[in-house]
Write a protein that holds these residues in place. Sequence first.
Motif, PDB file in Angstrom:
ATOM      1  N   LEU A   9       0.826  -1.206  -0.091  1.00  0.00           N
ATOM      2  CA  LEU A   9       0.058   0.151   0.002  1.00  0.00           C
ATOM      3  C   LEU A   9       0.982   1.284  -0.055  1.00  0.00           C
ATOM      4  O   LEU A   9       0.586   2.124  -0.859  1.00  0.00           O
ATOM      5  CB  LEU A   9      -0.967  -0.127   1.170  1.00  0.00           C
ATOM      6  N   PHE A  10       1.988   1.226   1.000  1.00  0.00           N
ATOM      7  CA  PHE A  10       2.792   2.141   0.874  1.00  0.00           C
ATOM      8  C   PHE A  10       3.774   2.378  -0.205  1.00  0.00           C
ATOM      9  O   PHE A  10       4.334   3.182  -0.869  1.00  0.00           O
ATOM     10  CB  PHE A  10       3.555   2.417   2.327  1.00  0.00           C
ATOM     11  N   ALA A  11       4.403   1.068  -0.518  1.00  0.00           N
ATOM     12  CA  ALA A  11       5.741   0.927  -1.325  1.00  0.00           C
ATOM     13  C   ALA A  11       4.964   1.276  -2.943  1.00  0.00           C
ATOM     14  O   ALA A  11       5.880   1.902  -3.835  1.00  0.00           O
ATOM     15  CB  ALA A  11       5.981  -0.606  -1.484  1.00  0.00           C
ATOM     16  N   ASN A  12       3.909   1.027  -3.102  1.00  0.00           N
ATOM     17  CA  ASN A  12       3.324   1.409  -4.612  1.00  0.00           C
ATOM     18  C   ASN A  12       3.361   2.941  -4.828  1.00  0.00           C
ATOM     19  O   ASN A  12       3.101   3.081  -5.871  1.00  0.00           O
ATOM     20  CB  ASN A  12       1.941   0.759  -4.645  1.00  0.00           C
ATOM     21  N   ASN A  13       3.544   3.706  -3.812  1.00  0.00           N
ATOM     22  CA  ASN A  13       3.431   5.191  -4.084  1.00  0.00           C
ATOM     23  C   ASN A  13       4.680   5.610  -4.683  1.00  0.00           C
ATOM     24  O   ASN A  13       5.040   6.642  -4.957  1.00  0.00           O
ATOM     25  CB  ASN A  13       3.394   5.842  -2.896  1.00  0.00           C
ATOM     26  N   LEU A  14       5.754   4.697  -4.613  1.00  0.00           N
ATOM     27  CA  LEU A  14       7.025   4.906  -5.000  1.00  0.00           C
ATOM     28  C   LEU A  14       7.944   4.178  -6.241  1.00  0.00           C
ATOM     29  O   LEU A  14       7.077   2.603  -6.157  1.00  0.00           O
ATOM     30  CB  LEU A  14       8.154   4.785  -3.791  1.00  0.00           C
ATOM     31  N   THR A  15       8.698   4.517  -7.199  1.00  0.00           N
ATOM     32  CA  THR A  15       9.058   3.374  -8.015  1.00  0.00           C
ATOM     33  C   THR A  15      10.342   2.510  -7.195  1.00  0.00           C
ATOM     34  O   THR A  15      10.697   2.919  -5.957  1.00  0.00           O
ATOM     35  CB  THR A  15      10.077   4.200  -8.842  1.00  0.00           C
ATOM     36  N   ALA A  16      10.897   1.681  -7.876  1.00  0.00           N
ATOM     37  CA  ALA A  16      11.790   0.554  -7.413  1.00  0.00           C
ATOM     38  C   ALA A  16      12.914   1.413  -6.959  1.00  0.00           C
ATOM     39  O   ALA A  16      13.640   1.171  -5.937  1.00  0.00           O
ATOM     40  CB  ALA A  16      11.906  -0.691  -8.255  1.00  0.00           C
ATOM     41  N   ASP A  17      13.273   2.249  -7.723  1.00  0.00           N
ATOM     42  CA  ASP A  17      14.560   3.211  -7.413  1.00  0.00           C
ATOM     43  C   ASP A  17      14.253   4.160  -6.202  1.00  0.00           C
ATOM     44  O   ASP A  17      15.266   4.316  -5.586  1.00  0.00           O
ATOM     45  CB  ASP A  17      14.875   4.058  -8.882  1.00  0.00           C
ATOM     46  N   GLU A  18      13.189   4.617  -6.193  1.00  0.00           N
ATOM     47  CA  GLU A  18      12.876   5.463  -5.279  1.00  0.00           C
ATOM     48  C   GLU A  18      12.889   4.858  -3.825  1.00  0.00           C
ATOM     49  O   GLU A  18      13.228   5.303  -2.710  1.00  0.00           O
ATOM     50  CB  GLU A  18      11.567   6.084  -5.194  1.00  0.00           C
ATOM     51  N   LEU A  19      12.461   3.501  -3.874  1.00  0.00           N
ATOM     52  CA  LEU A  19      12.407   2.779  -2.646  1.00  0.00           C
ATOM     53  C   LEU A  19      13.831   2.431  -2.235  1.00  0.00           C
ATOM     54  O   LEU A  19      14.211   2.509  -1.012  1.00  0.00           O
ATOM     55  CB  LEU A  19      11.576   1.356  -2.780  1.00  0.00           C
ATOM     56  N   GLU A  20      14.776   2.287  -3.309  1.00  0.00           N
ATOM     57  CA  GLU A  20      16.139   1.709  -2.739  1.00  0.00           C
ATOM     58  C   GLU A  20      16.636   2.951  -2.284  1.00  0.00           C
ATOM     59  O   GLU A  20      17.479   3.227  -1.314  1.00  0.00           O
ATOM     60  CB  GLU A  20      16.708   1.086  -4.091  1.00  0.00           C
ATOM     61  N   GLN A  21      16.372   4.367  -2.859  1.00  0.00           N
ATOM     62  CA  GLN A  21      16.938   5.503  -2.531  1.00  0.00           C
ATOM     63  C   GLN A  21      16.571   5.738  -0.994  1.00  0.00           C
ATOM     64  O   GLN A  21      17.251   6.332  -0.350  1.00  0.00           O
ATOM     65  CB  GLN A  21      16.578   6.391  -3.551  1.00  0.00           C
ATOM     66  N   LEU A  22      15.331   5.562  -1.008  1.00  0.00           N
ATOM     67  CA  LEU A  22      14.489   6.004   0.404  1.00  0.00           C
ATOM     68  C   LEU A  22      15.317   4.969   1.607  1.00  0.00           C
ATOM     69  O   LEU A  22      15.784   5.662   2.674  1.00  0.00           O
ATOM     70  CB  LEU A  22      13.251   5.699   0.601  1.00  0.00           C
ATOM     71  N   ASN A  23      15.619   3.799   1.262  1.00  0.00           N
ATOM     72  CA  ASN A  23      16.261   3.010   2.156  1.00  0.00           C
ATOM     73  C   ASN A  23      17.612   3.407   2.577  1.00  0.00           C
ATOM     74  O   ASN A  23      18.055   3.494   3.561  1.00  0.00           O
ATOM     75  CB  ASN A  23      16.284   1.529   1.642  1.00  0.00           C
ATOM     76  N   VAL A  24      18.318   3.794   1.503  1.00  0.00           N
ATOM     77  CA  VAL A  24      19.757   4.204   1.826  1.00  0.00           C
ATOM     78  C   VAL A  24      19.590   5.585   2.438  1.00  0.00           C
ATOM     79  O   VAL A  24      20.429   5.754   3.489  1.00  0.00           O
ATOM     80  CB  VAL A  24      20.502   4.631   0.187  1.00  0.00           C
ATOM     81  N   LEU A  25      18.836   6.456   2.143  1.00  0.00           N
ATOM     82  CA  LEU A  25      18.787   7.584   2.701  1.00  0.00           C
ATOM     83  C   LEU A  25      18.281   7.522   4.354  1.00  0.00           C
ATOM     84  O   LEU A  25      18.981   8.094   5.165  1.00  0.00           O
ATOM     85  CB  LEU A  25      17.741   8.677   2.257  1.00  0.00           C
ATOM     86  N   LEU A  26      17.382   6.450   4.542  1.00  0.00           N
ATOM     87  CA  LEU A  26      17.011   6.376   6.127  1.00  0.00           C
ATOM     88  C   LEU A  26      18.078   5.879   6.760  1.00  0.00           C
ATOM     89  O   LEU A  26      18.535   6.127   7.898  1.00  0.00           O
ATOM     90  CB  LEU A  26      15.942   5.275   5.779  1.00  0.00           C
TER      91      LEU A  26
END
Length: 152
Positions: free
Chosen positions: A128-145
């Motif tokens: 539900l939350f992940a679908n708001n982001l692309t796969a690249d954005e999810l990876e980037q978000l994880n790195v940033l967090l």
Amino acid sequence: MNIEEVIKSTVSLDTAKKVILNFMYTQNVIGDKFHEILKPYDISREQYNVLRILRGQKGCPANLGIIQERMLAKNSNTTRLIDKLLLKEYVTREVCPENRRKIEVMITQKGLDILTELDPVVVQHEMLFANNLTADELEQLNVLLEKYRSIK
């Protein structure tokens, strides 16, 4: 909706403050939705976390120290959580035969069954939350967090 609108701020917020407020607000949004999922099963997020940790032991017992170090919420009262899961028959607790000061906890079949039932619902919640982001954005978000969290 940006965080200033959410909290109805009448003053301009600096970026660092907005990041913290966004973390806190987002954590609450995600947590509230997750609580809705767990409510019919009468377990808390922390109890769910303990069950997941114990399932990850793959049939081997875990002591309270192992459970505590793997908990997402490090300030959880692990003993109290285990007591509540014992009452629901989701775990067993026994004294270690080799070291009588050590308590070993294992997930029961009933505990495994509740997780099996919850697994697809939890995946749906995550998506539900992940679908708001692309796969690249999810990876980037994880790195940033992870980078943000690694304060010295």
